[in-house]
Scaffold this motif. Sequence first.
Motif, PDB file in Angstrom:
ATOM      1  N   ILE A  37       0.836  -1.200   0.000  1.00 60.31           N
ATOM      2  CA  ILE A  37       0.000   0.000   0.000  1.00 60.31           C
ATOM      3  C   ILE A  37       0.873   1.254   0.000  1.00 60.31           C
ATOM      4  CG2 ILE A  37      -1.706   1.302   1.334  1.00 60.31           C
ATOM      5  CD1 ILE A  37      -2.663  -1.522   2.344  1.00 60.31           C
ATOM      6  N   ALA A  38       1.906   1.261   0.820  1.00 59.87           N
ATOM      7  CA  ALA A  38       2.746   2.445   0.982  1.00 59.87           C
ATOM      8  C   ALA A  38       3.565   2.770  -0.262  1.00 59.87           C
ATOM      9  CB  ALA A  38       3.674   2.266   2.177  1.00 59.87           C
ATOM     10  N   THR A  39       4.038   1.758  -0.968  1.00 59.22           N
ATOM     11  CA  THR A  39       4.915   2.005  -2.120  1.00 59.22           C
ATOM     12  C   THR A  39       4.232   2.823  -3.217  1.00 59.22           C
ATOM     13  OG1 THR A  39       6.276   0.088  -1.623  1.00 59.22           O
ATOM     14  CG2 THR A  39       6.356   0.919  -3.884  1.00 59.22           C
ATOM     15  N   PRO A  40       3.041   2.409  -3.705  1.00 60.14           N
ATOM     16  CA  PRO A  40       2.427   3.246  -4.745  1.00 60.14           C
ATOM     17  C   PRO A  40       2.064   4.646  -4.242  1.00 60.14           C
ATOM     18  CG  PRO A  40       0.978   1.390  -4.186  1.00 60.14           C
ATOM     19  CD  PRO A  40       2.266   1.196  -3.460  1.00 60.14           C
ATOM     20  N   LEU A  41       1.706   4.758  -2.968  1.00 58.41           N
ATOM     21  CA  LEU A  41       1.403   6.078  -2.414  1.00 58.41           C
ATOM     22  C   LEU A  41       2.667   6.939  -2.348  1.00 58.41           C
ATOM     23  CD1 LEU A  41      -1.034   4.993   0.431  1.00 58.41           C
ATOM     24  CD2 LEU A  41      -1.646   6.157  -1.707  1.00 58.41           C
ATOM     25  N   ALA A  42       3.776   6.349  -1.936  1.00 58.04           N
ATOM     26  CA  ALA A  42       5.044   7.081  -1.875  1.00 58.04           C
ATOM     27  C   ALA A  42       5.461   7.560  -3.264  1.00 58.04           C
ATOM     28  CB  ALA A  42       6.133   6.207  -1.268  1.00 58.04           C
ATOM     29  N   GLU A  43       5.210   6.740  -4.267  1.00 51.28           N
ATOM     30  CA  GLU A  43       5.542   7.136  -5.640  1.00 51.28           C
ATOM     31  C   GLU A  43       4.752   8.360  -6.086  1.00 51.28           C
ATOM     32  OE1 GLU A  43       4.919   3.489  -7.808  1.00 51.28           O
ATOM     33  OE2 GLU A  43       6.822   2.634  -7.089  1.00 51.28           O
ATOM     34  N   LYS A  44       3.595   8.585  -5.494  1.00 51.86           N
ATOM     35  CA  LYS A  44       2.776   9.771  -5.782  1.00 51.86           C
ATOM     36  C   LYS A  44       2.982  10.862  -4.725  1.00 51.86           C
ATOM     37  CE  LYS A  44       0.519   8.384  -9.409  1.00 51.86           C
ATOM     38  NZ  LYS A  44       0.517   9.084 -10.684  1.00 51.86           N
ATOM     39  N   GLU A  45       3.982  10.656  -3.859  1.00 49.31           N
ATOM     40  CA  GLU A  45       4.338  11.598  -2.796  1.00 49.31           C
ATOM     41  C   GLU A  45       3.178  11.846  -1.823  1.00 49.31           C
ATOM     42  OE1 GLU A  45       6.270  15.063  -4.407  1.00 49.31           O
ATOM     43  OE2 GLU A  45       7.870  13.856  -5.282  1.00 49.31           O
ATOM     44  N   ILE A  46       2.442  10.749  -1.521  1.00 48.77           N
ATOM     45  CA  ILE A  46       1.368  10.809  -0.537  1.00 48.77           C
ATOM     46  C   ILE A  46       1.895  10.244   0.772  1.00 48.77           C
ATOM     47  CG2 ILE A  46      -0.922   9.961   0.101  1.00 48.77           C
ATOM     48  CD1 ILE A  46      -1.551   9.851  -2.925  1.00 48.77           C
ATOM     49  N   SER A  47       1.887  11.072   1.779  1.00 47.97           N
ATOM     50  CA  SER A  47       2.389  10.711   3.092  1.00 47.97           C
ATOM     51  C   SER A  47       1.361   9.863   3.835  1.00 47.97           C
ATOM     52  CB  SER A  47       2.601  12.026   3.769  1.00 47.97           C
ATOM     53  OG  SER A  47       3.239  12.104   4.826  1.00 47.97           O
ATOM     54  N   ILE A  48       1.829   8.907   4.622  1.00 47.51           N
ATOM     55  CA  ILE A  48       0.927   8.052   5.390  1.00 47.51           C
ATOM     56  C   ILE A  48       1.314   8.055   6.864  1.00 47.51           C
ATOM     57  CG2 ILE A  48       0.477   6.547   3.422  1.00 47.51           C
ATOM     58  CD1 ILE A  48       2.161   4.381   4.921  1.00 47.51           C
ATOM     59  N   PHE A  49       0.346   7.708   7.688  1.00 46.81           N
ATOM     60  CA  PHE A  49       0.557   7.491   9.117  1.00 46.81           C
ATOM     61  C   PHE A  49      -0.064   6.124   9.399  1.00 46.81           C
ATOM     62  CE2 PHE A  49      -0.264   7.786  13.627  1.00 46.81           C
ATOM     63  CZ  PHE A  49       0.759   8.568  14.123  1.00 46.81           C
ATOM     64  N   ALA A  50       0.748   5.128   9.663  1.00 42.65           N
ATOM     65  CA  ALA A  50       0.267   3.756   9.836  1.00 42.65           C
ATOM     66  C   ALA A  50       0.111   3.405  11.313  1.00 42.65           C
ATOM     67  CB  ALA A  50       1.235   2.779   9.177  1.00 42.65           C
ATOM     68  N   VAL A  51      -0.953   2.654  11.598  1.00 43.46           N
ATOM     69  CA  VAL A  51      -1.232   2.170  12.943  1.00 43.46           C
ATOM     70  C   VAL A  51      -1.615   0.706  12.822  1.00 43.46           C
ATOM     71  CG1 VAL A  51      -2.714   2.385  14.974  1.00 43.46           C
ATOM     72  CG2 VAL A  51      -2.093   4.425  13.680  1.00 43.46           C
ATOM     73  N   SER A  52      -1.019  -0.125  13.649  1.00 38.49           N
ATOM     74  CA  SER A  52      -1.361  -1.543  13.636  1.00 38.49           C
ATOM     75  C   SER A  52      -2.030  -1.930  14.943  1.00 38.49           C
ATOM     76  CB  SER A  52      -0.101  -2.397  13.453  1.00 38.49           C
ATOM     77  OG  SER A  52       0.463  -2.158  12.182  1.00 38.49           O
ATOM     78  N   THR A  53      -2.984  -2.851  14.827  1.00 33.91           N
ATOM     79  CA  THR A  53      -3.626  -3.428  16.000  1.00 33.91           C
ATOM     80  C   THR A  53      -3.349  -4.928  15.958  1.00 33.91           C
ATOM     81  OG1 THR A  53      -5.740  -3.880  14.914  1.00 33.91           O
ATOM     82  CG2 THR A  53      -5.468  -1.692  15.921  1.00 33.91           C
ATOM     83  N   TYR A  54      -3.861  -5.637  16.915  1.00 28.42           N
ATOM     84  CA  TYR A  54      -3.664  -7.084  16.938  1.00 28.42           C
ATOM     85  C   TYR A  54      -4.216  -7.723  15.666  1.00 28.42           C
ATOM     86  CZ  TYR A  54      -3.367 -11.814  18.829  1.00 28.42           C
ATOM     87  OH  TYR A  54      -3.043 -13.132  19.043  1.00 28.42           O
TER      88      TYR A  54
END
Length: 128
Positions: A83-100
């Motif tokens: 998910i992050a790679t194609p977004l990074a290629e478009k210079e879209i910043s992400i904030f990821a949170v993981s749960t169980y």
Amino acid sequence: MKLHIDKTNYTIAKFPPTFQIPTWFQSEETRFKSITYTNEECSIIAPTDILDPVQAESTEPDWFLLKIEGILDFSLTGILSKIATPLAEKEISIFAVSTYNTDYILMKQSDLTTAIQTLTNAGHQIME
């Protein structure tokens, strides 16, 4: 990969590490919210309309949320990268949170249209 989109306006806020869990966070709301404590800070993510930023050291509003559908096994690898790679290629910043159970990705509301198009083009299914 199936992704559920939540267009609710979220805020990410930073509080002192001794900040007590506030009553507004403990409300009966069933929408996504997260609280994380470290020695340096207390970070809270909550819908902007319930978050009380008065005691926050800083806030960053205007995020929307993507939830990866299904329960993710701990042995799975590369999920966020897909998910992050194609977004990074478009210079879209992400904030990821993981749960169980799964992973959540927050992105700025201003990137909503581009993010949906980018992820759809990368083969992900976006569900509302």
